[in-house]
Design a protein around this motif. Sequence first.
Motif, PDB file in Angstrom:
ATOM      1  N   SER A 155       0.833  -1.203   0.000  1.00 21.05           N
ATOM      2  CA  SER A 155       0.000   0.000   0.000  1.00 21.05           C
ATOM      3  C   SER A 155       0.865   1.249   0.000  1.00 21.05           C
ATOM      4  O   SER A 155       1.741   1.399   0.847  1.00 21.05           O
ATOM      5  CB  SER A 155      -0.916   0.026   1.225  1.00 21.05           C
ATOM      6  N   PHE A 202      -0.028   5.296   0.013  1.00 16.43           N
ATOM      7  CA  PHE A 202      -1.195   6.165   0.179  1.00 16.43           C
ATOM      8  C   PHE A 202      -0.768   7.623   0.180  1.00 16.43           C
ATOM      9  O   PHE A 202       0.380   7.949   0.504  1.00 16.43           O
ATOM     10  CB  PHE A 202      -1.956   5.821   1.464  1.00 16.43           C
ATOM     11  N   VAL A 232      -7.546   5.189   0.881  1.00 14.86           N
ATOM     12  CA  VAL A 232      -6.437   4.279   1.160  1.00 14.86           C
ATOM     13  C   VAL A 232      -6.752   2.903   0.563  1.00 14.86           C
ATOM     14  O   VAL A 232      -7.807   2.330   0.827  1.00 14.86           O
ATOM     15  CB  VAL A 232      -6.195   4.152   2.675  1.00 14.86           C
ATOM     16  N   LYS A 233      -5.821   2.386  -0.245  1.00 16.01           N
ATOM     17  CA  LYS A 233      -5.978   1.076  -0.878  1.00 16.01           C
ATOM     18  C   LYS A 233      -4.879   0.147  -0.381  1.00 16.01           C
ATOM     19  O   LYS A 233      -3.711   0.541  -0.314  1.00 16.01           O
ATOM     20  CB  LYS A 233      -5.901   1.202  -2.400  1.00 16.01           C
ATOM     21  N   THR A 288      -9.867   9.870   3.924  1.00 20.44           N
ATOM     22  CA  THR A 288      -8.642  10.174   3.184  1.00 20.44           C
ATOM     23  C   THR A 288      -7.619  10.719   4.175  1.00 20.44           C
ATOM     24  O   THR A 288      -7.943  11.521   5.052  1.00 20.44           O
ATOM     25  CB  THR A 288      -8.891  11.210   2.084  1.00 20.44           C
ATOM     26  N   GLY A 326       3.516   6.205   2.955  1.00 20.80           N
ATOM     27  CA  GLY A 326       2.828   7.410   2.542  1.00 20.80           C
ATOM     28  C   GLY A 326       3.695   8.322   1.694  1.00 20.80           C
ATOM     29  O   GLY A 326       4.930   8.260   1.739  1.00 20.80           O
TER      30      GLY A 326
END
Length: 310
Positions: free
Chosen positions: A41, A43, A49-50, A105, A298
């Motif tokens: 992931s 993000f 968020v995936k 988000t 992130g």
Amino acid sequence: MSIFRQILPFGFLVFLCMGATCERTVDLDIDEPPPRLVVNSSFTLGELVKVSVAKSQSILDNSLPEYLADANVTLYKGDKFIEKLTLYVDPAPRIAPYYITQSFTPEAATTYTIRVEALGFEAIEAHSFIPEPVSLSTLQVSNFNEEEGSGPFNMRYSYQIDLNFEDPREEDNYYHLNIFQEILNVTIVGADTLIDGRYLKRIDLMQDNPKVISDAMIGGLLLKNNPSEEGFRFQVDLEIVPDFEALGQIYVELRTVSEEYYLYYSTFSRQQNQSDGPFNDPIVIFNNVENGHGYFAGYNFTQDSVSLSF
């Protein structure tokens, strides 16, 4: 010449032949480690968020990954529960299923935790955050040139891109630089040119700098801090068919990425870009998933664009 030196070549040859004729397969009784959860992931700000969840595989297993559809995936802001992610199966078979937030988000400068549980696996968790963005300080295009291309209807275009950004010096920062050329799909009707659609063509970026890593996953360059105070210069060459295509804007995306993002993408890229050879040092791909494999990372980004001057 001594008898030993005369006999040695013959004896060595006999040894090789005996070794070849006595070869047999040895089965190594090595226990396979139990499978673990694999989480992937990346993000960013303002997007859902995936998270993809799969089962780890043996190093000798060349089959496609086995994605899990019955995992329990939860997202936390610090220790505060935010949301349980739901499974999404894309109708396109080439896109792997993933878990996604419904409304939440993430925001910058906040640490998030992902936790995943699935029957038969040890529960895992991972942490990361979205850094503050950094903007481009310079973006220029020059030395535009056009000439006949490789085909009878092709034209080759070339130009130079110069860019730079101000890197904060207080601490280490990490970046992912991407450049795209917009290509317009056009139809020429008399004296008019109609735009039917558009797409972005990723520009291959090359830098002769050992501190810059070419990303092997999605393209672009991976940077730790700003390794070039004078900025970056790229020479671009591409071909289109002017009867059906035209050049649009040039888009530059500068991602300010977390350390987890940089370490995962850079170690993966170094492993993929490494030449084959028995004396190469092994490269272990970075992993920040506790009790599992993969990455949770992130990133932030800024975008800028510039038009070509014909």
